[in-house]
Write a protein that holds these residues in place. Sequence first.
Motif, PDB file in Angstrom:
ATOM      1  N   LEU A 103     -38.287 -18.184 -25.583  1.00  0.00           N
ATOM      2  CA  LEU A 103     -39.511 -17.401 -25.678  1.00  0.00           C
ATOM      3  C   LEU A 103     -39.840 -16.626 -24.404  1.00  0.00           C
ATOM      4  N   LEU A 104     -39.463 -17.147 -23.244  1.00  0.00           N
ATOM      5  CA  LEU A 104     -39.828 -16.503 -21.988  1.00  0.00           C
ATOM      6  C   LEU A 104     -39.307 -15.068 -21.852  1.00  0.00           C
ATOM      7  N   PRO A 105     -38.088 -14.750 -22.341  1.00  0.00           N
ATOM      8  CA  PRO A 105     -37.640 -13.343 -22.244  1.00  0.00           C
ATOM      9  C   PRO A 105     -38.577 -12.348 -22.910  1.00  0.00           C
ATOM     10  N   ASN A 106     -39.392 -12.813 -23.863  1.00  0.00           N
ATOM     11  CA  ASN A 106     -40.376 -11.921 -24.473  1.00  0.00           C
ATOM     12  C   ASN A 106     -41.329 -11.341 -23.432  1.00  0.00           C
ATOM     13  N   LEU A 107     -41.630 -12.120 -22.404  1.00  0.00           N
ATOM     14  CA  LEU A 107     -42.556 -11.664 -21.379  1.00  0.00           C
ATOM     15  C   LEU A 107     -42.016 -10.447 -20.638  1.00  0.00           C
ATOM     16  N   VAL A 108     -40.689 -10.312 -20.581  1.00  0.00           N
ATOM     17  CA  VAL A 108     -40.060  -9.227 -19.838  1.00  0.00           C
ATOM     18  C   VAL A 108     -39.588  -8.105 -20.748  1.00  0.00           C
ATOM     19  N   PHE A 109     -38.991  -8.450 -21.884  1.00  0.00           N
ATOM     20  CA  PHE A 109     -38.254  -7.460 -22.673  1.00  0.00           C
ATOM     21  C   PHE A 109     -38.978  -6.978 -23.936  1.00  0.00           C
TER      22      PHE A 109
END
Length: 406
Positions: free
Chosen positions: A49-55
Amino acid sequence: MPARLQKFLFGYSGTSLATGLQVVLLPWIAVAVVGLPALHLGWVQASVLLPNLVFLLFGGALADRRDSAAVAALACLGLALCHGGLLLYFSYRIPNLLLLLLYGACLGICTAFLQPARDNLVQRSARDRQGLTTESRVQKTVTWMMLAQYGGQAIGMLLASRFDQWGPQLLLGIQIVVLLLAAAFMLTLRERGEHIAKEDKSPHTLILDGLSQAWRRPALRELIALMAFNGFVHIGIFLVVLPLLAADYDRGASYYATLQLAFVAGTVAATVTMLRRGQGRRPGRGILMCLLYSAALLVAISYGPTPLGLVLLCACWGGVAAASAALGRAIVQLFAPAEYRSRIISIYQLALFGSAALGALAAGVLSEYAAPLTTLMWAGMLSLLAFILVAFSGALREVTITDGEE
């Protein structure tokens, strides 16, 4: 049903089937195969889920500037490569924490580009032969989309329930095949010449424009804030606490898959009901009631139900989650301007899944030092407080759907 809508639903259900496999496979590989503790499980779930914060916002900007169908197809191919990499590693040895974190991060990056592009195809699939659509047609297409999502996830989880008999390698292979088929369906939805970049702006400027458009609309602003809360509290709890509860019942992967299937069965039942009866003209009030019901269900689960009772409560939880998701997505589709739609969808998804990553970490930490049932009780109380605050605000509560043509 129009052929364009059929292709969209086949592609959407394929990506959802792969997701249904993933939501069971990844945590169960972490818990049962690798033997990770609760805190490490929280990190593994958060890595997706964390990549959502960037991408995710970049994914929305890309889908607004390029053909959404092509972006969605490429994201499906990326997910297939991720699963293929883990399958290849399994051929040599058992994965470790570091590899699962890398695998989860790669899945999250591809998903961040898939979600806004895939959801932006709703308006294209809802058009009639004259190229027009109505608000009720968009609502119905969103409901069909949710049914494809939950039905696909149910099949994926049913396949994942055979984990103990089939092993992770065969299930990863099924994910790869399904995602390749989904990519092919998405490609058939391309519209040549229509979605060419029209603005020579940097991605950051495009993202800021989308944020500005969402902020100017009070109903969207309040909806996005509520989705951030739902992601942090409800999805974070679901990802971390539910597998821990299943492990405490000591019934193996099949019981955890049964809980997931019960949840999805509830989502399918609620979506079919909405397909038959419609979403209504006051979707904001429906979302608020779903928040209240979620609070009651979390408190009920915190009292430690029997194994069968937990299955039934998960089914009810799924029905509430499906209704809330369908109503929220329909509001975004109808209130977001066409030229900013993918970006606002990505903001909506970022609020939901970006906060879910933080919620998974928080749930992992809290469950490490307190009982999972205590975590559920706190989540229920926070949901009740959020219901009171949003109900008194009024912007989302007063949203009314008409039936004008677009």
